[in-house]
Design a protein around this motif. Structure first.
Motif, PDB file in Angstrom:
ATOM      1  N   ARG A  14       3.212  37.401  69.464  1.00 58.98           N
ATOM      2  CA  ARG A  14       2.160  37.922  68.956  1.00 58.98           C
ATOM      3  C   ARG A  14       1.402  38.986  67.662  1.00 58.98           C
ATOM      4  O   ARG A  14       0.046  39.276  68.147  1.00 58.98           O
ATOM      5  CB  ARG A  14       2.648  39.325  70.122  1.00 58.98           C
ATOM      6  CG  ARG A  14       3.454  38.521  71.097  1.00 58.98           C
ATOM      7  CD  ARG A  14       2.710  38.559  72.271  1.00 58.98           C
ATOM      8  NE  ARG A  14       3.392  37.485  74.094  1.00 58.98           N
ATOM      9  CZ  ARG A  14       2.975  36.304  73.699  1.00 58.98           C
ATOM     10  NH1 ARG A  14       2.355  35.358  72.854  1.00 58.98           N
ATOM     11  NH2 ARG A  14       3.360  36.017  74.568  1.00 58.98           N
ATOM     12  N   THR A  15       2.090  38.761  67.356  1.00 60.23           N
ATOM     13  CA  THR A  15       1.300  39.242  65.886  1.00 60.23           C
ATOM     14  C   THR A  15       0.924  38.906  64.903  1.00 60.23           C
ATOM     15  O   THR A  15       0.107  39.181  63.797  1.00 60.23           O
ATOM     16  CB  THR A  15       1.629  40.601  65.365  1.00 60.23           C
ATOM     17  OG1 THR A  15       3.439  39.966  65.421  1.00 60.23           O
ATOM     18  CG2 THR A  15       2.385  42.104  66.763  1.00 60.23           C
ATOM     19  N   GLY A 284       5.061  42.794  69.513  1.00 58.35           N
ATOM     20  CA  GLY A 284       4.384  42.789  71.137  1.00 58.35           C
ATOM     21  C   GLY A 284       3.306  43.587  70.824  1.00 58.35           C
ATOM     22  O   GLY A 284       2.154  43.374  69.365  1.00 58.35           O
ATOM     23  N   THR A 285       2.684  44.837  71.146  1.00 59.93           N
ATOM     24  CA  THR A 285       1.462  44.407  71.397  1.00 59.93           C
ATOM     25  C   THR A 285       1.361  46.787  70.521  1.00 59.93           C
ATOM     26  O   THR A 285       0.722  46.855  70.446  1.00 59.93           O
ATOM     27  CB  THR A 285       0.435  45.423  73.128  1.00 59.93           C
ATOM     28  OG1 THR A 285       1.743  46.030  73.280  1.00 59.93           O
ATOM     29  CG2 THR A 285       0.621  43.975  72.969  1.00 59.93           C
ATOM     30  N   TYR A 325       2.597  45.406  80.800  1.00 58.50           N
ATOM     31  CA  TYR A 325       2.309  43.640  80.929  1.00 58.50           C
ATOM     32  C   TYR A 325       2.647  42.925  82.044  1.00 58.50           C
ATOM     33  O   TYR A 325       2.976  43.821  83.541  1.00 58.50           O
ATOM     34  CB  TYR A 325       4.131  43.990  79.605  1.00 58.50           C
ATOM     35  CG  TYR A 325       4.492  43.922  78.690  1.00 58.50           C
ATOM     36  CD1 TYR A 325       3.335  42.780  77.838  1.00 58.50           C
ATOM     37  CD2 TYR A 325       5.055  44.765  78.212  1.00 58.50           C
ATOM     38  CE1 TYR A 325       3.481  43.416  76.365  1.00 58.50           C
ATOM     39  CE2 TYR A 325       5.082  45.636  76.971  1.00 58.50           C
ATOM     40  CZ  TYR A 325       3.974  44.229  76.083  1.00 58.50           C
ATOM     41  OH  TYR A 325       4.069  44.660  74.903  1.00 58.50           O
ATOM     42  N   LYS A 353      -4.672  40.548  77.940  1.00 60.74           N
ATOM     43  CA  LYS A 353      -4.723  38.558  77.954  1.00 60.74           C
ATOM     44  C   LYS A 353      -3.778  38.577  77.871  1.00 60.74           C
ATOM     45  O   LYS A 353      -2.575  38.524  78.763  1.00 60.74           O
ATOM     46  CB  LYS A 353      -3.907  38.602  76.075  1.00 60.74           C
ATOM     47  CG  LYS A 353      -3.159  37.470  75.307  1.00 60.74           C
ATOM     48  CD  LYS A 353      -2.934  37.455  74.235  1.00 60.74           C
ATOM     49  CE  LYS A 353      -4.358  38.331  73.128  1.00 60.74           C
ATOM     50  NZ  LYS A 353      -4.108  38.149  71.573  1.00 60.74           N
ATOM     51  N   TYR A 355      -0.919  34.841  78.000  1.00 56.23           N
ATOM     52  CA  TYR A 355       0.048  34.537  77.483  1.00 56.23           C
ATOM     53  C   TYR A 355       0.274  32.731  78.160  1.00 56.23           C
ATOM     54  O   TYR A 355       0.536  31.319  77.105  1.00 56.23           O
ATOM     55  CB  TYR A 355       1.513  34.375  77.433  1.00 56.23           C
ATOM     56  CG  TYR A 355       1.202  35.959  77.083  1.00 56.23           C
ATOM     57  CD1 TYR A 355       0.397  36.863  76.502  1.00 56.23           C
ATOM     58  CD2 TYR A 355       2.662  36.711  76.725  1.00 56.23           C
ATOM     59  CE1 TYR A 355       0.161  37.984  76.135  1.00 56.23           C
ATOM     60  CE2 TYR A 355       2.893  38.262  76.252  1.00 56.23           C
ATOM     61  CZ  TYR A 355       1.716  39.040  75.637  1.00 56.23           C
ATOM     62  OH  TYR A 355       1.872  40.470  76.028  1.00 56.23           O
ATOM     63  N   HIS A 374      -0.675  41.037  79.733  1.00 58.31           N
ATOM     64  CA  HIS A 374      -0.969  42.112  79.314  1.00 58.31           C
ATOM     65  C   HIS A 374      -2.507  42.571  79.469  1.00 58.31           C
ATOM     66  O   HIS A 374      -3.078  41.795  79.111  1.00 58.31           O
ATOM     67  CB  HIS A 374      -0.406  42.769  77.903  1.00 58.31           C
ATOM     68  CG  HIS A 374      -1.072  42.709  76.892  1.00 58.31           C
ATOM     69  ND1 HIS A 374      -0.785  41.566  75.698  1.00 58.31           N
ATOM     70  CD2 HIS A 374      -1.969  42.828  76.623  1.00 58.31           C
ATOM     71  CE1 HIS A 374      -1.686  41.138  74.520  1.00 58.31           C
ATOM     72  NE2 HIS A 374      -2.634  42.040  75.019  1.00 58.31           N
TER      73      HIS A 374
END
Length: 438
Positions: A14-15, A284-285, A325, A353, A355, A374
């Motif tokens: 994610r990051t 995550g976000t 999510y 987005k 996944y 999400h």
């Protein structure tokens, strides 16, 4: 003059791309060292220099970094994944670069040791016991009192974590954890914990400064899959300051205070109770939401610290940013998922987005891997942001078909399945919207 490089141990689903982009904005050349580079799609998509190396082998990593120094000026070494963050600290010490204390990271990553150190320092934590076999687990659960949480003593992403409400569920999940279905990175040890009940909050800390606090919600029990998260939380000043005070006590108790820390709480009848201290940025976000809400880029500021530059954690704006999510309610084959185009056209929706792609098998694990996408929204206040998320998520839908079965001759019986299946669509309340069966 050699080009300045930032070494990343492993990536992050994610990051990871955000780390790469932040490094490039700071004029650095990102290089990822990974045991399996193919597990991070963005590395190939963005043509990021990548080297295959066993990231559990410190000597191999030292050799590879030494080789790279002949070509690059290594400005810093870091990681987004908790599993390799202690190794980052050891590499930084070997090459005399800024980095975390590896001993503190290792203590923190062992949840039993973490619990013991926090309790000894007077930090409120749930009642807990450590067990190595099924008999120990059952006796610990009875001693603490049901319901209890069972979790691996070492692990991330809520993998293997479950609420057990009775002795049958305790036995069932113990068998799962010790029966070969759970992947252990260390020798199997199970933490049995009191179920601390109350609203969930998390604190994002950089150095010794609490930058932001978030409120979050989980999906349906018995698992703990994040369903939604928002910055800032609806908290009074006194409650906010209590969370900050407990967060800072955690740093002292665990010998942290360099770089990022993410601390999770439950607000119980006795006030804030620490659920977990993660010696890294929130996954995550979280970093995206902090940037949208406050104008603070935690990833960029972390990289500045890693390369020896001064950071700036001053908040530049005050907005409400939130994520919803997308979580399926069944296993099967994802037929289709759509609505991202309509959703991103809504003013205030920052990101949508997915996944997974159509025809992907959906097999829920009861952890972070269950999420299939999400939606992020931002506005001047919480009510408006919540309304934006509701409107956006209502435009997203997907269909999941049951897995094909085999008849007695071992041939696929998919042709006998009704098609297509019910359409599942999430809502901010976490329930399927009523689209009916098709």
């Amino acid at each position: 003059m050699k080009r300045r490089a930032l070494i990343m141990l492993e990536g992050h689903a994610r990051t990871g791309l955000l780390f790469v982009q932040a490094a490039q904005r700071l004029g650095l050349h990102p290089i990822t060292l990974s045991t399996d580079p193919a597990s991070y799609d963005y590395l190939a998509a963005e043509s990021i220099e990548t080297i295959r190396v066993d990231t559990d082998n410190l000597d191999a990593l030292i050799h590879e970094c030494s080789r790279l120094r002949a070509t690059y000026d290594i400005a810093g070494i870091t990681a987004a994944e908790e599993e390799v963050y202690a190794t980052v600290g050891k590499l930084c010490r070997h090459f005399n670069l800024p980095g975390p204390n590896p001993a503190s990271i290792e203590r923190c990553c062992d949840k039993f040791v973490q619990r013991r150190l926090l309790a000894e320092a007077g930090v409120p934590v749930p009642a807990y016991r450590l067990a190595a076999n099924a008999t120990d687990v059952e006796s610990c659960a009875v001693e603490i009192g049901l319901p209890v949480i069972l979790k691996p003593a070492v692990g991330t992403g809520s993998s293997g974590v479950r609420l057990c409400r009775n002795v049958e569920e305790v036995a069932e999940h113990t068998a799962f954890l010790l029966g070969g279905k759970h992947l252990w990175r260390t020798s199997p040890r199970i933490l049995v914990e009191e179920f601390a009940q109350g609203p969930y909050y998390s604190a994002d800390v950089m150095g010794n400064e609490v930058v932001a606090i978030a409120a979050a919600e989980f999906g349906a029990p018995p698992h703990f899959v994040f369903r939604a998260c928002s910055y800032p939380p609806q908290l009074g000043n006194d409650a906010y300051e209590r969370l900050v005070d407990v967060a800072l006590k955690c740093l002292l108790a665990l010998g942290l205070g360099w770089g990022p820390t993410n601390i999770e709480f439950r607000w119980t009848k006795r006030g804030p109770v620490v659920i977990e201290v993660n010696p890294r940025l929130g996954g995550g976000t979280g970093p995206q939401l902090v940037r949208l809400a406050y104008g603070v880029d935690l990833i960029a500021e972390h990289i500045k610290l890693v390369i020896g530059q001064g950071w700036n954690l001053r908040k530049k704006r005050s907005q409400t940013a939130a994520v919803q999510y997308l979580i399926p309610d069944r296993d099967g084959i994802l037929d289709w998922i759509d609505g991202d185009g309509r959703t991103t056209a809504i003013p205030g929706v920052s990101e949508v987005k997915f996944y997974v792609d159509p025809k992907t098998p959906i097999m829920r694990k009861g952890d972070h891997r269950d999420r299939i996408g999400h939606v992020i929204a931002v506005s001047p206040n919480s009510a408006q942001t919540e309304a934006l998320l509701q409107r956006a998520v209502d435009l997203i839908s997907w269909s999941i078909s049951p897995f094909p079965t085999l008849d007695k001759q071992g041939q696929s019986a998919a042709h006998r399945l009704p098609a297509p299946t019910e359409v599942a669509r999430t809502s901010p309340a976490g329930k399927p919207a009523d689209r009916g069966a098709t």
